[in-house]
Design an enzyme around this catalytic site. Structure first.
Site, mmCIF file in Angstrom:
data_model
loop_
_atom_site.group_PDB
_atom_site.id
_atom_site.type_symbol
_atom_site.label_atom_id
_atom_site.label_comp_id
_atom_site.label_asym_id
_atom_site.label_seq_id
_atom_site.Cartn_x
_atom_site.Cartn_y
_atom_site.Cartn_z
ATOM 1 N N ARG A 1 50.367 10.496 70.356
ATOM 2 C CA ARG A 1 51.736 10.582 70.233
ATOM 3 C C ARG A 1 52.549 10.134 71.523
ATOM 4 O O ARG A 1 53.467 9.445 71.580
ATOM 5 C CB ARG A 1 52.309 11.810 69.612
ATOM 6 C CG ARG A 1 52.246 11.817 68.168
ATOM 7 C CD ARG A 1 51.868 13.218 67.495
ATOM 8 N NE ARG A 1 50.591 13.561 67.789
ATOM 9 C CZ ARG A 1 49.670 13.407 67.119
ATOM 10 N NH1 ARG A 1 49.769 12.770 65.831
ATOM 11 N NH2 ARG A 1 48.164 13.546 67.481
ATOM 12 N N THR A 2 52.199 11.081 72.311
ATOM 13 C CA THR A 2 53.006 11.112 73.546
ATOM 14 C C THR A 2 52.799 9.768 74.359
ATOM 15 O O THR A 2 53.977 9.113 74.776
ATOM 16 C CB THR A 2 52.152 12.298 74.609
ATOM 17 O OG1 THR A 2 52.380 13.425 74.074
ATOM 18 C CG2 THR A 2 53.247 12.487 76.058
ATOM 19 N N LYS B 1 36.247 4.928 90.535
ATOM 20 C CA LYS B 1 35.869 4.562 92.165
ATOM 21 C C LYS B 1 36.028 5.629 92.778
ATOM 22 O O LYS B 1 35.851 5.503 94.040
ATOM 23 C CB LYS B 1 36.361 3.266 92.631
ATOM 24 C CG LYS B 1 36.073 1.974 91.588
ATOM 25 C CD LYS B 1 36.819 0.635 92.336
ATOM 26 C CE LYS B 1 36.791 -0.400 91.591
ATOM 27 N NZ LYS B 1 37.797 -1.401 92.033
ATOM 28 N N ARG C 1 49.808 11.999 82.344
ATOM 29 C CA ARG C 1 48.916 13.377 81.655
ATOM 30 C C ARG C 1 47.715 13.355 82.564
ATOM 31 O O ARG C 1 46.958 12.659 82.661
ATOM 32 C CB ARG C 1 48.789 12.836 80.122
ATOM 33 C CG ARG C 1 47.737 13.815 79.555
ATOM 34 C CD ARG C 1 47.668 14.025 78.186
ATOM 35 N NE ARG C 1 48.604 14.350 77.566
ATOM 36 C CZ ARG C 1 48.775 14.439 76.238
ATOM 37 N NH1 ARG C 1 47.676 14.236 75.553
ATOM 38 N NH2 ARG C 1 50.138 14.783 75.426
ATOM 39 N N HIS D 1 54.178 21.058 79.361
ATOM 40 C CA HIS D 1 54.323 19.817 78.422
ATOM 41 C C HIS D 1 55.978 19.631 78.079
ATOM 42 O O HIS D 1 56.421 19.714 77.022
ATOM 43 C CB HIS D 1 53.710 19.854 77.161
ATOM 44 C CG HIS D 1 53.428 18.383 76.410
ATOM 45 N ND1 HIS D 1 53.964 17.349 76.840
ATOM 46 C CD2 HIS D 1 52.536 18.030 75.459
ATOM 47 C CE1 HIS D 1 53.470 16.443 76.080
ATOM 48 N NE2 HIS D 1 52.632 16.736 75.270
HETATM 49 C C1 NCD Z 1 49.611 18.477 72.335
HETATM 50 C C2 NCD Z 1 49.281 18.334 73.688
HETATM 51 O O1 NCD Z 1 48.639 17.154 74.075
HETATM 52 O O2 NCD Z 1 49.140 19.208 74.490
HETATM 53 N N1 NCD Z 1 49.857 17.078 71.787
HETATM 54 C C3 NCD Z 1 50.864 16.379 71.798
HETATM 55 O O3 NCD Z 1 51.277 15.785 72.851
HETATM 56 N N2 NCD Z 1 51.480 16.244 70.798
HETATM 57 C C4 NCD Z 1 48.907 19.444 71.596
HETATM 58 C C5 NCD Z 1 47.413 19.332 71.466
HETATM 59 O O4 NCD Z 1 46.934 18.412 71.684
HETATM 60 O O5 NCD Z 1 46.877 20.057 70.650
#
Ligand code: NCD
Length: 326
Positions: free
Chosen positions: A74-75, A103, A124, A152
């Site tokens: 999703r993100t 590397k 991320r 997040h």
């Molecule tokens: C979450 C995350 O990555 O922290 N997912 C997301 O970004 N929608 C929640 C999760 O991984 O459980």
């Protein structure tokens, strides 16, 4: 409304003196109520624009580097969609094993590389504090898309936008967070962001070993917001306006046996939901791994699929804001 939908009364234009132009988005602690109102107004306009015209050229010629050291559906794809719906383009680095990271390149060198080619970096990373570290090294804006068990922030922004769009208010709410409150970064950000509103009551429902971290609870306490911990949902579900369900974060456990003792601790299904209000909502950042049964999906209170769509509009708003176009 002007006849040309792309020239609608949006708060858009070149606004490089705007407060968020060129800024990093690292923690929800950066946002106050006025900022949230502004972001949500832009997100709301983005929703209207996507519904009317689909794609438009607000960020034409701008490039986003999407740098993901952890899995994401999703993100990652919503940031890509957000950039493309605004007419910009994306350098996707979703599989860092195919990049120079393999590397041995450091995070800061990778970020310094990508900012030579891109206008904004979405990151991320599995380490808490990594986004702040990257932002320190970078001249271009860095957006934290999840740093380990830390924060997040863009998820919390879309979560609050979801509550606003679904319930029509952000004050006087009982929000119950359930599941893995220890390792779940989404609830760390959401609890903090909710402190901007009035008459908020926070309930934390988790197994003993997955309780909300002390530092988050201290911040909530310092703002005088009511909070309480539980191991079962029964006591708090009837008074809950927002039930925020989370996945037990298997990948963050040091001890695999400990995971086995808490996986499947809670399952929200139509029977459980009989005790909930009619006008409440169930949210989940997703992915779900059994903690919400599929039978609940057709319940109008199940907001988790709509929540994903709201995420697109919020991320469009954030990109426009940090690139000086909103
Ligand atoms: C979450 C995350 O990555 O922290 N997912 C997301 O970004 N929608 C929640 C999760 O991984 O459980």
């Amino acid at each position: 409304m002007p006849s040309d939908p792309t020239s609608a009364h949006l708060p858009f234009g070149d606004q490089r003196s705007a407060p968020w132009y060129g800024k990093d988005i690292i923690s929800v602690k950066q946002f106050h109520r006025g900022d949230l109102q502004y972001i949500f107004d832009v997100a709301h306009e983005m929703r209207g624009m996507v519904e009317r015209v689909g794609t438009f050229d607000l960020l034409k010629g701008k490039i986003l580097a999407n740098l993901f050291y952890e899995p994401s559906t999703r993100t990652s794809s919503s940031f890509t969609a957000a950039m493309e719906r605004l007419g910009g383009s994306v350098i996707p680095i979703n599989e860092v094993q195919y990049s120079s990271v393999t590397k041995g390149e450091t995070l800061t060198d990778t970020v310094r590389t990508l900012e030579c080619y891109a206008d904004v970096i979405v990151l991320r990373h599995p380490e808490t504090g990594s986004a702040a570290k990257a932002a320190e090294a970078a001249r271009k804006p860095v957006i934290n898309a999840g740093d380990g068990t830390g924060e997040h922030p863009t998820q919390a922004l879309l979560d609050i936008f979801t509550i606003r769009e679904e319930l029509g208010k952000l004050d006087n709410l009982t929000v119950t967070m359930l599941g893995d409150l220890k390792y779940g970064r989404t609830v760390h950000s959401l609890a903090r962001l909710l402190l901007n509103f009035d008459d908020i009551r926070l309930n934390y429902v988790s197994p003993e070993i997955l309780r909300m971290p002390g530092d988050v609870m201290e911040e909530v306490k310092a703002r005088g917001v009511t909070q309480a911990e539980f191991t079962g949902l029964d006591e708090v579900l009837p008074e809950t306006d927002v039930l925020y369900v989370t996945r037990v974060q298997k990948e963050r456990f040091e001890d695999a046996n400990a995971y086995e003792t808490v996986k499947g601790a809670y399952v929200i299904d139509p029977v459980v939901m009989k005790a909930a209000r009619h006008n409440m909502i169930v949210m989940h950042p997703l992915p779900r791994v059994g903690e919400i049964s599929m039978e609940l999906d057709s319940d109008p209170r199940a907001a988790y699929f709509r929540q994903m769509e709201y995420g697109l509009y919020v991320r469009m708003a954030l990109l426009a804001i940090v690139l000086g176009k909103a």
